[in-house]
Design a protein around this motif. Sequence first.
Motif, short mmCIF file in Angstrom:
data_model
loop_
_atom_site.label_atom_id
_atom_site.label_comp_id
_atom_site.label_asym_id
_atom_site.label_seq_id
_atom_site.Cartn_x
_atom_site.Cartn_y
_atom_site.Cartn_z
N ALA A 282 1.55 -6.87 -16.22
CA ALA A 282 0.56 -7.75 -15.58
C ALA A 282 -0.25 -7.00 -14.52
N SER A 283 0.44 -6.12 -13.77
CA SER A 283 -0.26 -5.35 -12.75
C SER A 283 -1.27 -4.39 -13.38
N ILE A 284 -0.84 -3.70 -14.44
CA ILE A 284 -1.74 -2.76 -15.13
C ILE A 284 -2.93 -3.51 -15.71
N ALA A 285 -2.67 -4.65 -16.34
CA ALA A 285 -3.77 -5.44 -16.92
C ALA A 285 -4.75 -5.90 -15.85
N GLY A 286 -4.21 -6.28 -14.68
CA GLY A 286 -5.08 -6.75 -13.60
C GLY A 286 -5.98 -5.64 -13.07
N TYR A 287 -5.39 -4.48 -12.80
CA TYR A 287 -6.20 -3.37 -12.30
C TYR A 287 -7.19 -2.90 -13.35
N ALA A 288 -6.79 -2.88 -14.62
CA ALA A 288 -7.72 -2.48 -15.68
C ALA A 288 -8.88 -3.45 -15.77
N GLU A 289 -8.62 -4.73 -15.61
CA GLU A 289 -9.69 -5.74 -15.65
C GLU A 289 -10.66 -5.54 -14.51
N LEU A 290 -10.12 -5.23 -13.31
CA LEU A 290 -10.99 -5.00 -12.15
C LEU A 290 -11.88 -3.77 -12.36
N MET A 291 -11.28 -2.71 -12.95
CA MET A 291 -12.08 -1.51 -13.18
C MET A 291 -13.12 -1.74 -14.25
N ASN A 292 -12.81 -2.54 -15.26
CA ASN A 292 -13.78 -2.81 -16.31
C ASN A 292 -14.97 -3.60 -15.78
N ARG A 293 -14.70 -4.45 -14.81
CA ARG A 293 -15.80 -5.26 -14.24
C ARG A 293 -16.68 -4.42 -13.30
N GLY A 294 -16.15 -3.27 -12.89
CA GLY A 294 -16.92 -2.43 -11.97
C GLY A 294 -17.11 -3.06 -10.61
N THR A 295 -16.19 -3.90 -10.19
CA THR A 295 -16.33 -4.58 -8.90
C THR A 295 -16.04 -3.61 -7.77
N ASP A 296 -16.59 -3.91 -6.64
CA ASP A 296 -16.36 -3.08 -5.45
C ASP A 296 -15.26 -3.64 -4.56
N ARG A 297 -14.51 -4.60 -5.14
CA ARG A 297 -13.43 -5.19 -4.35
C ARG A 297 -12.25 -4.24 -4.23
N ILE A 298 -12.17 -3.21 -5.07
CA ILE A 298 -11.06 -2.27 -5.01
C ILE A 298 -11.59 -0.88 -5.33
N GLU A 299 -11.09 0.08 -4.65
CA GLU A 299 -11.50 1.46 -4.87
C GLU A 299 -10.93 1.93 -6.20
N PRO A 300 -11.75 2.58 -7.07
CA PRO A 300 -11.25 3.04 -8.38
C PRO A 300 -10.07 3.98 -8.26
N GLY A 301 -10.05 4.87 -7.27
CA GLY A 301 -8.92 5.79 -7.12
C GLY A 301 -7.62 5.06 -6.85
N LEU A 302 -7.70 4.04 -5.98
CA LEU A 302 -6.50 3.25 -5.69
C LEU A 302 -6.02 2.52 -6.94
N ALA A 303 -6.99 1.99 -7.69
CA ALA A 303 -6.62 1.28 -8.91
C ALA A 303 -5.93 2.20 -9.90
N TRP A 304 -6.45 3.42 -10.05
CA TRP A 304 -5.83 4.35 -10.96
C TRP A 304 -4.43 4.74 -10.48
N ARG A 305 -4.26 4.90 -9.18
CA ARG A 305 -2.93 5.25 -8.67
C ARG A 305 -1.92 4.13 -8.95
N ARG A 306 -2.41 2.90 -8.77
CA ARG A 306 -1.49 1.77 -9.02
C ARG A 306 -1.16 1.67 -10.51
N VAL A 307 -2.17 1.90 -11.36
CA VAL A 307 -1.92 1.87 -12.79
C VAL A 307 -0.92 2.96 -13.18
#
Length: 503
Positions: A282-307
Amino acid sequence: MTARLGSRSLRTRLLVFITAVLVCVCAALALTTAFAQRAYLMGNLDDRVSDAVERNAGGAALHPELTRDLTFLNEGGQPAGMLAARIDGNGDILSAAVVTQDAPPRSLTAAQTDALKGIAPNGSPDTRTVPGLGTYRVAALDAGGIRVVTGLPMDDVLDMIGDLVEVEAAVAAVGLTVAGCVCAVVIRRQLRPLGRVAATAVEVSHAPLGHGQVTGLTRVPERDTDPGSEAGQVGAALNRMIDHVETSLAQRQHSEEQVRRSEERMRRFLADASHELRTPLASIAGYAELMNRGTDRIEPGLAWRRVNAESARMRSLVEDLLLLARLDEGRPLQSAEVDMAALVAEAVWDARAAGAAHLWQLELDLDGPALVLGDEARLHQVVANLLANARVHTPAGTTVTATVGVTAAACVIRVHDDGPGIPAELLPAVFERFTRADSSRTRAGVLEGGSGLGLAIVAAITTAHGGRIDVQSRPGRTEFTLELPVAELPAAGTAMRARTAPV
């Protein structure tokens, strides 16, 4: 009730059979005795008849001219009831008379005389029934042309034989009655054990063998299992059969219980594994969805680290599950000589690097090399998991001590700490899969806490190496004891001095 009827029917049949045998034996004895006695008495009577006819023929020869003379009947010593007759050459009766008690001889009547006709004058005894006189044993003799018939009564002999038969019948009846009573008592006593055996069999047949308790089935009493008797042999055989049935049912029930527990463990395992995998997915799916949307609510580097972190967590969980599955299947591990002292020292150094806030100590108490045969990587994983368990579930500043010792048969490794301890209700299940500690041993974090498979892996690897793992815990001291069979006996003169040193 069926057992009693069966025993009673057998007892009745035996009694009838034995009674029939006794009756046949008694009848045979009675008939044999009667015939023997009759033959003896008849032989004696025939001898007397032969003597009498010869004597009478001699008396008649004194007066050969008197063809009708019976004066010899007047001679002394003639028994009462004896009859005599004179016959001619044609066999006709010329005169006949019978000796009476205290009276002159009395002439026979025409009917009585007719009963004496047709007797051959050869001296052979014959039986004739004389009307009014009874049954006679008679014989005729020709002495120089003088033919004389003489007869003696048989009634005394027949009466004696009849009395003998009656006495034998009475004695046989009494004997049969006594023998029947004795046989009934003996058979009843001898069949009592068989009745108890039958009752035991009936009671066992009524036991719910298909379900429920399968132990404690009724046995034949020990007194009814004497191998020296047929009933005892049957009782002993029935007890052996009951033991076999009870053992088989117990094994089947144990197998069914094992299957049920295995199914329960499998269902719980699948549920826990699904739950553990769902969280990182669920966490991976959530971060992947945020990165796909290209939102600025989360830094891409942080998202990749969490994934990456969640992927690593999932990979570790899957690897642990695969390892447990291989161990459950009994797949062979690598086998080589492993120095457990060096292995534990390396694991303690690795644990110090991961948990600098704890105080780490290594104790060596060796009388020789701590060598075991096994898979070095898996044994290292066992020690590392025990040290990680102590690090994760104890607060900073806790002292964790790893001790290595050697006995004659085993290499003993102990890992103990002075932390808060394991709750008593959790101790029985501490080596089960997905077991989690409560708040008294709170995990340091989600990533550090693991999935609850560490101690299950420790137990599985230890069992695969032929060893055993145990734990004792109370507030202020928790100790895991690992025992592994040594590769060889310690050599003499190689003792190492025990030492304790901080790492």
